[in-house]
Motif scaffolding. Sequence first.
Motif, mmCIF file in Angstrom:
data_model
loop_
_atom_site.group_PDB
_atom_site.id
_atom_site.type_symbol
_atom_site.label_atom_id
_atom_site.label_comp_id
_atom_site.label_asym_id
_atom_site.label_seq_id
_atom_site.Cartn_x
_atom_site.Cartn_y
_atom_site.Cartn_z
ATOM 1 N N ILE A 1 -67.349 22.225 -1.503
ATOM 2 C CA ILE A 1 -67.627 22.708 -2.705
ATOM 3 C C ILE A 1 -66.697 22.712 -3.688
ATOM 4 N N HIS A 2 -67.178 21.962 -5.093
ATOM 5 C CA HIS A 2 -66.068 21.787 -6.021
ATOM 6 C C HIS A 2 -66.479 22.919 -7.023
ATOM 7 N N ILE A 3 -65.316 23.516 -7.550
ATOM 8 C CA ILE A 3 -65.558 24.610 -8.481
ATOM 9 C C ILE A 3 -64.558 24.173 -9.650
ATOM 10 N N ARG A 4 -65.302 24.265 -10.933
ATOM 11 C CA ARG A 4 -64.298 24.379 -12.066
ATOM 12 C C ARG A 4 -64.744 25.282 -13.280
ATOM 13 N N ASP A 5 -63.968 25.456 -14.094
ATOM 14 C CA ASP A 5 -64.108 26.347 -15.322
ATOM 15 C C ASP A 5 -64.726 25.345 -16.723
ATOM 16 N N SER A 6 -65.933 25.708 -16.822
ATOM 17 C CA SER A 6 -66.425 24.634 -17.819
ATOM 18 C C SER A 6 -65.703 24.806 -19.145
ATOM 19 N N LYS A 7 -65.186 25.744 -19.625
ATOM 20 C CA LYS A 7 -64.687 25.824 -21.054
ATOM 21 C C LYS A 7 -63.225 25.120 -20.974
ATOM 22 N N SER A 8 -62.483 25.106 -19.851
ATOM 23 C CA SER A 8 -61.218 24.644 -19.984
ATOM 24 C C SER A 8 -61.071 23.219 -19.394
ATOM 25 N N THR A 9 -62.078 22.664 -18.543
ATOM 26 C CA THR A 9 -61.915 21.444 -17.798
ATOM 27 C C THR A 9 -62.748 20.340 -18.192
ATOM 28 N N PRO A 10 -61.839 19.369 -18.606
ATOM 29 C CA PRO A 10 -62.634 18.102 -18.997
ATOM 30 C C PRO A 10 -63.312 17.755 -17.610
ATOM 31 N N VAL A 11 -64.261 16.665 -18.288
ATOM 32 C CA VAL A 11 -64.974 16.131 -17.214
ATOM 33 C C VAL A 11 -64.122 15.404 -15.957
ATOM 34 N N ASP A 12 -63.149 14.769 -16.138
ATOM 35 C CA ASP A 12 -62.393 14.410 -15.072
ATOM 36 C C ASP A 12 -61.285 15.438 -14.604
ATOM 37 N N LEU B 1 -61.275 23.266 -8.003
ATOM 38 C CA LEU B 1 -60.781 23.950 -6.821
ATOM 39 C C LEU B 1 -61.856 23.344 -5.742
ATOM 40 N N GLN B 2 -61.302 23.159 -4.636
ATOM 41 C CA GLN B 2 -62.261 22.554 -3.543
ATOM 42 C C GLN B 2 -62.254 23.312 -2.513
ATOM 43 N N VAL B 3 -63.328 23.743 -1.821
ATOM 44 C CA VAL B 3 -63.143 24.636 -0.824
ATOM 45 C C VAL B 3 -64.307 24.270 0.234
ATOM 46 N N THR B 4 -64.199 24.650 1.532
ATOM 47 C CA THR B 4 -65.181 24.388 2.356
ATOM 48 C C THR B 4 -66.534 25.307 2.191
ATOM 49 N N PRO B 5 -67.791 24.885 2.735
ATOM 50 C CA PRO B 5 -68.911 25.515 2.524
ATOM 51 C C PRO B 5 -68.775 26.982 3.312
ATOM 52 N N SER B 6 -67.993 27.237 4.359
ATOM 53 C CA SER B 6 -67.760 28.414 4.967
ATOM 54 C C SER B 6 -66.989 29.331 4.114
ATOM 55 N N ALA B 7 -65.844 28.794 3.510
ATOM 56 C CA ALA B 7 -65.055 29.735 2.557
ATOM 57 C C ALA B 7 -65.762 29.920 1.328
ATOM 58 N N TRP B 8 -66.588 29.004 0.906
ATOM 59 C CA TRP B 8 -67.615 29.521 -0.226
ATOM 60 C C TRP B 8 -68.654 30.648 0.124
#
Length: 59
Positions: free
Chosen positions: A30-41, A45-52
């Motif tokens: 599961i990839h997680i990002r803050d859309s207001k401060s994270t450019p496309v690339d 934050l990357q977590v496993t499905p069980s952690a999510w």
Amino acid sequence: MSTALKWFKSSYSGSEGGQCVEVALTSRTIHIRDSKSTPVDGPTLQVTPSAWAAFTAAR
């Protein structure tokens, strides 16, 4: 060959606009990002499905 992630606004984000959490799913991560401060690339934050699942269950 890499596949671009398909990002979508998390259901846990508010509807105020401008400040939302976006997630993208793969079979193992599961990839997680803050859309207001994270450019496309930008960083994610990357977590496993069980952690999510544990994180979203703890709300």
